[in-house]
Write a protein that holds these residues in place. Structure first.
Motif, PDB file in Angstrom:
ATOM      1  N   ALA A   8      12.429   7.645   8.356  1.00 16.16           N
ATOM      2  CA  ALA A   8      12.983   6.686   7.399  1.00 16.16           C
ATOM      3  C   ALA A   8      12.210   5.372   7.446  1.00 16.16           C
ATOM      4  O   ALA A   8      11.949   4.752   6.405  1.00 16.16           O
ATOM      5  N   ARG A   9      11.816   4.960   8.636  1.00 15.09           N
ATOM      6  CA  ARG A   9      11.054   3.715   8.779  1.00 15.09           C
ATOM      7  C   ARG A   9       9.665   3.848   8.167  1.00 15.09           C
ATOM      8  O   ARG A   9       9.161   2.904   7.541  1.00 15.09           O
ATOM      9  N   ILE A  10       9.035   5.020   8.315  1.00 11.99           N
ATOM     10  CA  ILE A  10       7.734   5.256   7.675  1.00 11.99           C
ATOM     11  C   ILE A  10       7.872   5.080   6.172  1.00 11.99           C
ATOM     12  O   ILE A  10       7.057   4.409   5.527  1.00 11.99           O
ATOM     13  N   ASN A  11       8.912   5.680   5.603  1.00  9.84           N
ATOM     14  CA  ASN A  11       9.140   5.581   4.161  1.00  9.84           C
ATOM     15  C   ASN A  11       9.460   4.148   3.741  1.00  9.84           C
ATOM     16  O   ASN A  11       9.016   3.690   2.688  1.00  9.84           O
ATOM     17  N   GLU A  12      10.211   3.463   4.572  1.00  7.99           N
ATOM     18  CA  GLU A  12      10.550   2.063   4.281  1.00  7.99           C
ATOM     19  C   GLU A  12       9.292   1.191   4.270  1.00  7.99           C
ATOM     20  O   GLU A  12       9.100   0.376   3.355  1.00  7.99           O
ATOM     21  N   LEU A  13       8.437   1.373   5.252  1.00  5.39           N
ATOM     22  CA  LEU A  13       7.196   0.597   5.311  1.00  5.39           C
ATOM     23  C   LEU A  13       6.272   0.938   4.145  1.00  5.39           C
ATOM     24  O   LEU A  13       5.600   0.059   3.603  1.00  5.39           O
ATOM     25  N   ALA A  14       6.251   2.200   3.739  1.00  8.04           N
ATOM     26  CA  ALA A  14       5.426   2.599   2.592  1.00  8.04           C
ATOM     27  C   ALA A  14       5.930   1.926   1.316  1.00  8.04           C
ATOM     28  O   ALA A  14       5.138   1.470   0.482  1.00  8.04           O
ATOM     29  N   ALA A  15       7.251   1.834   1.163  1.00 11.38           N
ATOM     30  CA  ALA A  15       7.830   1.176  -0.013  1.00 11.38           C
ATOM     31  C   ALA A  15       7.524  -0.320   0.002  1.00 11.38           C
ATOM     32  O   ALA A  15       7.197  -0.902  -1.041  1.00 11.38           O
ATOM     33  N   ILE A  16       7.613  -0.929   1.167  1.00 13.92           N
ATOM     34  CA  ILE A  16       7.303  -2.355   1.292  1.00 13.92           C
ATOM     35  C   ILE A  16       5.843  -2.603   0.936  1.00 13.92           C
ATOM     36  O   ILE A  16       5.507  -3.553   0.230  1.00 13.92           O
ATOM     37  N   LYS A  17       4.975  -1.709   1.398  1.00 15.03           N
ATOM     38  CA  LYS A  17       3.534  -1.853   1.157  1.00 15.03           C
ATOM     39  C   LYS A  17       3.206  -1.806  -0.340  1.00 15.03           C
ATOM     40  O   LYS A  17       2.223  -2.403  -0.785  1.00 15.03           O
ATOM     41  N   LYS A  18       4.025  -1.111  -1.107  1.00 16.29           N
ATOM     42  CA  LYS A  18       3.803  -1.035  -2.559  1.00 16.29           C
ATOM     43  C   LYS A  18       4.144  -2.348  -3.250  1.00 16.29           C
ATOM     44  O   LYS A  18       3.619  -2.642  -4.322  1.00 16.29           O
ATOM     45  N   THR A  19       5.027  -3.133  -2.659  1.00 15.26           N
ATOM     46  CA  THR A  19       5.449  -4.386  -3.295  1.00 15.26           C
ATOM     47  C   THR A  19       4.732  -5.612  -2.752  1.00 15.26           C
ATOM     48  O   THR A  19       4.592  -6.605  -3.459  1.00 15.26           O
ATOM     49  N   ARG A  20       4.327  -5.546  -1.475  1.00 17.13           N
ATOM     50  CA  ARG A  20       3.628  -6.689  -0.868  1.00 17.13           C
ATOM     51  C   ARG A  20       2.782  -6.202   0.289  1.00 17.13           C
ATOM     52  O   ARG A  20       2.907  -5.070   0.736  1.00 17.13           O
TER      53      ARG A  20
END
Length: 68
Positions: A8-20
């Motif tokens: 879940a944290r990997i996915n969360e960091l990937a989503a964050i990386k898409k925005t900033r």
């Protein structure tokens, strides 16, 4: 084995990386989690490949064995 929270944290960091851009700490965490994910994936994949048995019906060593 990778925990659900780590995935879940990997996915969360990937989503964050898409925005900033990730912070240095987030990028380091992502790198560690990716490595753990890949090690887990490779281990499971190797185990799966090791359990594959290829059978050739024309193999003379199998003449007296029943075919499944």
């Amino acid at each position: 084995m990778l925990k659900d929270t780590e995935l879940a944290r990997i996915n969360e960091l990937a989503a964050i990386k898409k925005t900033r851009e990730l912070t240095a700490e987030e990028a380091a965490e992502q790198k560690v989690l990716y490595k753990k994910f890949l090690d887990d994936f490779r281990g499971r994949f190797k185990q799966q490949l090791d359990n594959i048995e290829i059978v050739d019906s024309n193999d003379p060593r199998l003449k007296n064995q029943k075919k499944h």
